[in-house]
Scaffold this active site. Structure first.
Site, PDB file in Angstrom:
ATOM      1  N   GLU A   1      47.576  34.331  63.073  1.00  0.00           N
ATOM      2  CA  GLU A   1      48.346  35.247  63.914  1.00  0.00           C
ATOM      3  C   GLU A   1      49.798  35.341  63.445  1.00  0.00           C
ATOM      4  OE1 GLU A   1      46.487  35.483  68.230  1.00  0.00           O
ATOM      5  OE2 GLU A   1      48.529  34.736  68.372  1.00  0.00           O
TER       6      GLU A   1
ATOM      7  N   HIS B   1      27.304  20.620  52.593  1.00  0.00           N
ATOM      8  CA  HIS B   1      25.880  20.933  52.517  1.00  0.00           C
ATOM      9  C   HIS B   1      25.588  22.358  52.976  1.00  0.00           C
ATOM     10  CE1 HIS B   1      24.664  16.714  51.666  1.00  0.00           C
ATOM     11  NE2 HIS B   1      25.888  16.523  52.138  1.00  0.00           N
TER      12      HIS B   1
ATOM     13  N   LYS C   1      42.121  45.323  72.643  1.00  0.00           N
ATOM     14  CA  LYS C   1      42.288  45.332  74.107  1.00  0.00           C
ATOM     15  C   LYS C   1      42.400  46.759  74.624  1.00  0.00           C
ATOM     16  CE  LYS C   1      44.845  40.983  74.435  1.00  0.00           C
ATOM     17  NZ  LYS C   1      46.151  40.402  74.692  1.00  0.00           N
TER      18      LYS C   1
END
Ligand code: PA5
Length: 447
Positions: free
Chosen positions: A286, A307, A421
């Site tokens: 951010e 792995h 948003k």
């Protein structure tokens, strides 16, 4: 010094003259931060926070934590992004990712309001059945959808279970000092409130009440946490990159970025670092990912992920570098037992400490990844104490700000977070978004 930067696995990837070339930029960045004159300086409150914090509120946090410990089997911490990642990271790092399953005299702690999942919410509600609950809702704005929905649910649950009066003793609100709707509502309802300071952004807020109240509820020494951060703050006052590992880390990241290493993997060798990785990803993602720039932050826990992602790191696209956190002192000791039948052929490590094997896996991987063309920055952290964590938190915050300024961005804003948003509010029919809703629906229908 609880955190020490080791460059021996960068050999051949970053030359000393490249570091020298970036030092003047780092000096300017350091000055912009320390003088409070840099971009985003209205969010520089975290810089002095380890020493310059509200002592009266700090004492109240401890009292509230004791009250929660006494009254509740479960603390539900409601928040998203910077309003929960730090607390969760600290609890898992210092206590355990299995904290809720440990024998302890502190409440179980669950995190809610960090997603919009029906399953997650209903599962948590069922876990809470028959238990004594307390809630700490954390939202600077008070209007973020995810925590707001969860708070509606848990507030009604507590009022139903304990009545309006009883709920007052169990709901703790951490929010904006004055402006937010949550502050006004809490004052009217009689809930105890704590402050997210105006000049501290969410991702830099773990050492405010945002992180400190849940962390204290888990029985972690918040004085030691702050002391670690205060000592880091002192150590990073110098603008000399040869004496300041946070500046050095910022320089190295930028040097690597400039030669095409645009993806940084934060590596831990302990499962208790998983949420610290998540906190770090928000901090760096951010802060730096804007204006078309930035280093993409991702993370792994080795040897687990050797792995799964090990193949890619060793052999895939060469745009990666790793920052490896090594915890010097593991605390507990565990010795690998002997197997007389030696079924797995591993008796050559019988009697060796498990941590020795873990550290050997780390050294082996560092060398292998170097050979595969992946530069590695090594961060040696003393132990998993609250003190060392406080130091590490401040190290990463400070380095992030310097790194962002070297990169040429404002490390304290997050304009990009609003895009989803706005679309979501429009599609959900929020008043005022009617035109946007129509335009989005047209795009969705493909007309
Ligand atoms: O770092 C940030 O600013 C964000 O992650 C916020 O913390 C997050 O969006 C939550 O916002 P609020 O605390 O206003 O609910």
């Amino acid at each position: 010094m609880s955190v020490k930067l080791n460059e021996k696995f960068l050999n051949g990837f970053v030359s000393s003259h490249e570091v020298e070339y970036l030092k003047p930029f780092a000096k300017v960045a350091h000055d912009l931060l320390i003088s409070g004159k840099g971009p985003g300086n209205d969010f520089h409150g975290w810089v002095k926070l380890p020493v310059d914090y509200d002592k009266e509120e700090f004492a109240r946090i401890k009292v509230a934590a004791e009250k929660i410990k006494k009254n509740a089997n479960i603390l539900v911490v409601i928040g998203i992004g910077g309003s929960y990642l730090g607390a969760r990271a600290a609890i898992e790092f210092v206590k355990s990712p299995l904290y809720n399953n440990l024998k302890k005299d502190t409440p179980d702690i669950y995190f809610a309001g960090n997603n919009i999942s029906t399953t997650a919410l209903t599962e948590l509600l069922s876990i809470c059945e028959g238990k004594d609950i307390a809630v700490n809702v954390i939202s600077k704005s008070g209007t973020t959808t995810e925590p707001a929905v969860a708070f509606r649910v848990f507030k009604s649950l507590l009022v139903e279970k304990y009545g309006e009066e009883g709920a007052k003793d169990r709901i703790f609100v951490t929010t904006d000092k004055a402006r937010g709707t949550l502050k006004k509502f809490s004052d009217e309802a009689g809930y105890e409130t704590f402050v997210v300071p105006d000049d501290v952004g969410g991702r830099y807020s773990v050492l405010t009440a945002v992180g400190l109240l849940p962390i204290a509820c888990a029985g972690i020494d918040i004085d030691a946490l702050m002391q670690g951060a205060a000592d880091a703050m002192q150590a990073f006052k110098t603008d000399d990159a040869d004496k300041n590992d946070a500046i050095r880390y910022a320089i190295l990241r930028n040097a690597l970025l400039r030669k095409g290493k645009n993806t940084e993997i934060l590596v831990g060798y302990e499962p208790y670092m998983l949420m610290l990785n998540e906190w770090w990803k928000q901090l760096y993602g951010e802060s730096e990912g804007k204006d078309g720039k930035g280093i993409f932050p991702c993370s792994v826990i080795f040897s687990t992920d050797l792995h799964s992602l090990g193949q890619y790191v060793q052999d895939g696209q060469r745009n990666l570098f790793e920052t490896v956190i090594s915890i010097k002192n593991p605390g507990a000791k565990f010795v690998i037992p002997d197997d007389p039948a030696n079924v797995d052929g591993l008796n050559f490590i019988s009697g060796k400490e498990l941590d020795y094997v873990n550290k050997t896996a780390m050294t082996a991987t560092l060398i292998a990844h170097n050979d595969g063309g992946v530069p590695n920055i090594l961060l040696e952290v003393e132990d998993r104490s609250a003190y060392s964590l406080g130091y590490l938190i401040y190290f990463f915050e400070f380095a992030c700000a310097i790194s962002g300024y070297i990169l040429g961005v404002n490390p304290f804003d997050q304009p990009g977070v609003e895009a989803y948003k706005k679309n979501m509010f429009a599609l959900l029919g929020k008043p005022g978004y009617e035109d946007m809703k129509a335009a989005l629906e047209e795009r969705i229908s493909g007309k």
